[in-house]
Scaffold this motif. Structure first.
Motif, PDB file in Angstrom:
ATOM      1  N   TRP A 293       0.817  -1.212   0.000  1.00  0.00           N
ATOM      2  CA  TRP A 293       0.000   0.000   0.000  1.00  0.00           C
ATOM      3  C   TRP A 293       0.858   1.272   0.000  1.00  0.00           C
ATOM      4  N   ASP A 294       1.908   1.280   0.779  1.00  0.00           N
ATOM      5  CA  ASP A 294       2.707   2.499   0.948  1.00  0.00           C
ATOM      6  C   ASP A 294       3.836   2.644  -0.054  1.00  0.00           C
ATOM      7  N   THR A 295       4.264   1.550  -0.688  1.00  0.00           N
ATOM      8  CA  THR A 295       5.484   1.640  -1.504  1.00  0.00           C
ATOM      9  C   THR A 295       5.339   1.207  -2.949  1.00  0.00           C
ATOM     10  N   GLN A 296       4.284   0.495  -3.309  1.00  0.00           N
ATOM     11  CA  GLN A 296       4.197  -0.081  -4.645  1.00  0.00           C
ATOM     12  C   GLN A 296       3.126   0.607  -5.501  1.00  0.00           C
ATOM     13  N   THR A 297       3.462   0.851  -6.754  1.00  0.00           N
ATOM     14  CA  THR A 297       2.490   1.446  -7.676  1.00  0.00           C
ATOM     15  C   THR A 297       1.751   0.393  -8.479  1.00  0.00           C
ATOM     16  N   GLY A 298       2.312  -0.842  -8.533  1.00  0.00           N
ATOM     17  CA  GLY A 298       1.653  -1.888  -9.304  1.00  0.00           C
ATOM     18  C   GLY A 298       1.427  -1.447 -10.738  1.00  0.00           C
ATOM     19  N   PRO A 299       0.262  -1.745 -11.308  1.00  0.00           N
ATOM     20  CA  PRO A 299      -0.033  -1.308 -12.673  1.00  0.00           C
ATOM     21  C   PRO A 299      -0.491   0.145 -12.754  1.00  0.00           C
ATOM     22  N   GLY A 300      -0.521   0.843 -11.626  1.00  0.00           N
ATOM     23  CA  GLY A 300      -0.945   2.237 -11.618  1.00  0.00           C
ATOM     24  C   GLY A 300       0.225   3.195 -11.774  1.00  0.00           C
ATOM     25  N   THR A 301      -0.012   4.456 -11.446  1.00  0.00           N
ATOM     26  CA  THR A 301       1.024   5.487 -11.572  1.00  0.00           C
ATOM     27  C   THR A 301       1.440   6.058 -10.227  1.00  0.00           C
ATOM     28  N   MET A 302       0.825   5.586  -9.147  1.00  0.00           N
ATOM     29  CA  MET A 302       1.142   6.080  -7.811  1.00  0.00           C
ATOM     30  C   MET A 302       0.822   4.991  -6.798  1.00  0.00           C
ATOM     31  N   THR A 303       1.394   5.123  -5.608  1.00  0.00           N
ATOM     32  CA  THR A 303       1.063   4.156  -4.567  1.00  0.00           C
ATOM     33  C   THR A 303      -0.365   4.419  -4.084  1.00  0.00           C
ATOM     34  N   PRO A 304      -1.039   3.405  -3.575  1.00  0.00           N
ATOM     35  CA  PRO A 304      -2.374   3.639  -3.002  1.00  0.00           C
ATOM     36  C   PRO A 304      -2.344   4.687  -1.893  1.00  0.00           C
ATOM     37  N   HIS A 305      -1.285   4.682  -1.079  1.00  0.00           N
ATOM     38  CA  HIS A 305      -1.155   5.694  -0.013  1.00  0.00           C
ATOM     39  C   HIS A 305      -1.173   7.097  -0.602  1.00  0.00           C
ATOM     40  N   ASN A 306      -0.363   7.323  -1.628  1.00  0.00           N
ATOM     41  CA  ASN A 306      -0.311   8.651  -2.242  1.00  0.00           C
ATOM     42  C   ASN A 306      -1.627   9.012  -2.909  1.00  0.00           C
ATOM     43  N   ALA A 307      -2.304   8.023  -3.465  1.00  0.00           N
ATOM     44  CA  ALA A 307      -3.595   8.296  -4.098  1.00  0.00           C
ATOM     45  C   ALA A 307      -4.588   8.869  -3.099  1.00  0.00           C
ATOM     46  N   MET A 308      -4.580   8.342  -1.876  1.00  0.00           N
ATOM     47  CA  MET A 308      -5.557   8.786  -0.887  1.00  0.00           C
ATOM     48  C   MET A 308      -5.148  10.096  -0.215  1.00  0.00           C
ATOM     49  N   VAL A 309      -3.871  10.267   0.093  1.00  0.00           N
ATOM     50  CA  VAL A 309      -3.477  11.478   0.822  1.00  0.00           C
ATOM     51  C   VAL A 309      -3.324  12.685  -0.101  1.00  0.00           C
ATOM     52  N   ASN A 310      -3.193  12.453  -1.408  1.00  0.00           N
ATOM     53  CA  ASN A 310      -3.035  13.562  -2.346  1.00  0.00           C
ATOM     54  C   ASN A 310      -4.288  13.836  -3.162  1.00  0.00           C
ATOM     55  N   GLY A 311      -5.402  13.205  -2.803  1.00  0.00           N
ATOM     56  CA  GLY A 311      -6.681  13.542  -3.403  1.00  0.00           C
ATOM     57  C   GLY A 311      -6.994  12.905  -4.733  1.00  0.00           C
ATOM     58  N   ARG A 319      -6.605   0.932  -9.245  1.00  0.00           N
ATOM     59  CA  ARG A 319      -5.704   0.851 -10.398  1.00  0.00           C
ATOM     60  C   ARG A 319      -4.322   0.354  -9.980  1.00  0.00           C
ATOM     61  N   SER A 320      -3.856   0.786  -8.823  1.00  0.00           N
ATOM     62  CA  SER A 320      -2.523   0.388  -8.361  1.00  0.00           C
ATOM     63  C   SER A 320      -2.477  -1.063  -7.900  1.00  0.00           C
ATOM     64  N   ILE A 321      -3.614  -1.604  -7.498  1.00  0.00           N
ATOM     65  CA  ILE A 321      -3.647  -2.973  -6.988  1.00  0.00           C
ATOM     66  C   ILE A 321      -3.971  -3.985  -8.086  1.00  0.00           C
ATOM     67  N   ASN A 322      -4.983  -3.702  -8.888  1.00  0.00           N
ATOM     68  CA  ASN A 322      -5.388  -4.675  -9.914  1.00  0.00           C
ATOM     69  C   ASN A 322      -5.944  -3.983 -11.157  1.00  0.00           C
ATOM     70  N   GLY A 323      -5.421  -2.789 -11.412  1.00  0.00           N
ATOM     71  CA  GLY A 323      -5.973  -1.998 -12.508  1.00  0.00           C
ATOM     72  C   GLY A 323      -5.821  -2.597 -13.883  1.00  0.00           C
ATOM     73  N   SER A 324      -4.756  -3.364 -14.111  1.00  0.00           N
ATOM     74  CA  SER A 324      -4.544  -3.939 -15.436  1.00  0.00           C
ATOM     75  C   SER A 324      -5.620  -4.960 -15.791  1.00  0.00           C
ATOM     76  N   ILE A 325      -6.316  -5.482 -14.794  1.00  0.00           N
ATOM     77  CA  ILE A 325      -7.365  -6.484 -15.029  1.00  0.00           C
ATOM     78  C   ILE A 325      -8.755  -5.885 -14.853  1.00  0.00           C
TER      79      ILE A 325
END
Length: 359
Positions: A293-311, A319-325
Motif C-alpha cells: 500500500w505504501d510503496t508499490q504502484t503496481g499497474p498504476g502510476t502512484m502508490t495507493p497511499h499517495n492516491a488517498m493522501v493527495n486527493g 488501479r494500483s492494486i489490480n488496474g490492469s485487469i
C-alpha cells in the motif's frame, strides 16, 4: 548652518507660530512576532494562527495535520521574527526539540534525526540516500526527543479505526486477522492513516481495508484457494522455498517470489526463504499489506497511499492494486465490489467517501 541646527531652528519657528510639528520617527519596522509553532496533532479552526518556517499562518477553516504552505486551508500572514511567541520553525509538534526538515534525495547517516512533513521526528537506523521516513523501519524509526527512540507500535486506540469498528467491518473474519496484529504492524509505516486531515486519515484507512476485504473475501481467506500456480519468476535469487511456495498470502494476497523478496527486505524479515510467515504471523502478514500500500504502484502510476493522501481518490488505489485487469472496463463488477466496501467503511467511520471512486 548644519542640518541639525536648521531642523532645530525650523522646529522652534513652527512652535512660535502655533504650527503642528511633524518630527520624522526613527525606523522601527520589524517582522511580526511568531505565533505558537504549528503542531500536526493540534486542531485549528478558522482565524486561529500558528507559525511555521518563519512565517505566521491563519487557518481558513477547521484543520488538523495539514502543513502550512502545503495545504490551501492556511493563509500566509507573512514572515515573523523570534522575539516572542513560537519559534515559527520547522519542528512543529516537537516541543523543545529542533531537528532539520527531511529532504528527499539527501544522504543521511545512521543516527541522523529529521522532522517529516507530518510533524513527526524520525531517526535513521541505517545509512540511506534520502528515502522517505515513512517507507520502512529498516532505514528510519519514529523518534521522541523526550524519551529517546520511539519505536513502540501505536496502541489500538491510536488507530483511526477502533476495534469495535473493525469488528463491524469484518463480522465473519478469520481469527488469524487480529486487530492487535494490524495495530502492531502500523509501526512499519507510520505515515499510514496519520497523514493529512482527520477525514483523509479515515478515508485512507477505509480504502486500505476495503481493498483488503475484496482480496480476502472479507478477511476470510489467509491464502489463495488454488496453490498450484507457479509464482517463481526467473530472478537472480531464485525460489529457495520451492517453486510453488510463493502463492498469495495475507491481507493483500502477496504473490510471486520477487514480491516476497522485496517485502522481506523492506521489513527486515527473510520472506524469500520463509514465505509461510505471511500466513502464520499476523503482524508480518499485515505489514506485507501495508508494504504494498505504501510503496508499490503496481499497474498504476502512484502508490495507493499517495492516491488517498493527495486527493486522487479511491479509484486510483484500485488501479494500483489490480488496474490492469479490472479498470477501464476490464471487470466493472469487481471494481464495484471494492467501491461498495469502501463506501460502507467510510460510513462506519463517519466520513464522506470523496470523489473519483471508480477506475
Amino acid at each position: 548652518m548644519s542640518r541639525q541646527r536648521i531642523i532645530a531652528f525650523l522646529t522652534a519657528l513652527a512652535v512660535a507660530v502655533g504650527l503642528a510639528v511633524l518630527v520624522p520617527l526613527a525606523s522601527t519596522a520589524s517582522a511580526a512576532d511568531c505565533a505558537a509553532a504549528w503542531s500536526s496533532s493540534s486542531v485549528y479552526t478558522g482565524g486561529q494562527t500558528a507559525s511555521y518556517n518563519a512565517h505566521n499562518w491563519s487557518a481558513k477553516w477547521w484543520t488538523q495535520g495539514e502543513t502550512p504552505g502545503a495545504a490551501d486551508v492556511w493563509a500566509d500572514q507573512g514572515a515573523c521574527g523570534s522575539s516572542s511567541g513560537g519559534t515559527g520553525g520547522t519542528t512543529g509538534g516537537s516541543g523543545s526539540c529542533s531537528y532539520p526538515a527531511w529532504v528527499a534525495g539527501q544522504n543521511y547517516v545512521t543516527g541522523a534525526i529529521v522532522q517529516y512533513s507530518n510533524g513527526s521526528d524520525y531517526i535513521a537506523t541505517h545509512d540511506n540516500p534520502g528515502y522517505d521516513p515513512t517507507i520502512s523501519t529498516w532505514y528510519w524509526s519514529p523518534y521522541s526527543c523526550t524519551g529517546g527512540g520511539g519505536t513502540t507500535p501505536p496502541s489500538g486506540s491510536g488507530f483511526v479505526v477502533s476495534e469495535a469498528q473493525f469488528d463491524q467491518m469484518f463480522p465473519n473474519r478469520n481469527s488469524f486477522y487480529t486487530y492487535s496484529g494490524l495495530t502492531a504492524a502500523l509501526s512499519a509505516y507510520p505515515g499510514f492513516a496519520t497523514t493529512g486531515s482527520a477525514t483523509v486519515q479515515k478515508q485512507e484507512a477505509a480504502a486500505f481495508l476495503a481493498n483488503v476485504s475484496h482480496e480476502t473475501g472479507g478477511l476470510v481467506y489467509v491464502t489463495e484457494i488454488d496453490k498450484s500456480g507457479n509464482y517463481c519468476a526467473s530472478e537472480p535469487y531464485g525460489c529457495p522455498a520451492g517453486t510453488y511456495s510463493y502463492y498469495g498470502r495475507g491481507p493483500i494476497q502477496l504473490s510471486w517470489n520477487f514480491n516476497y523478496k522485496a517485502a522481506g527486505d523492506a521489513l527486515g524479515v527473510d520472506l524469500l526463504d520463509n514465505p509461510s510467515l505471511v500466513e502464520t504471523d499476523a503482524a508480518i502478514s499485515w505489514k506485507t499489506g501495508l508494504w504494498y500500500w505504501d510503496t508499490q504502484t503496481g499497474p498504476g502510476t502512484m502508490t495507493p497511499h499517495n492516491a488517498m493522501v493527495n486527493g486522487a481518490g479511491f479509484g486510483e488505489t484500485i488501479r494500483s492494486i489490480n488496474g490492469s485487469i479490472e479498470c477501464n472496463g476490464g471487470n466493472p463488477a469487481e471494481v464495484q465490489d471494492r467501491v461498495n466496501a469502501y463506501e460502507n467503511f467510510t460510513s462506519i467511520l463517519g466520513v464522506p467517501a470523496g470523489s473519483n471512486l471508480s477506475c
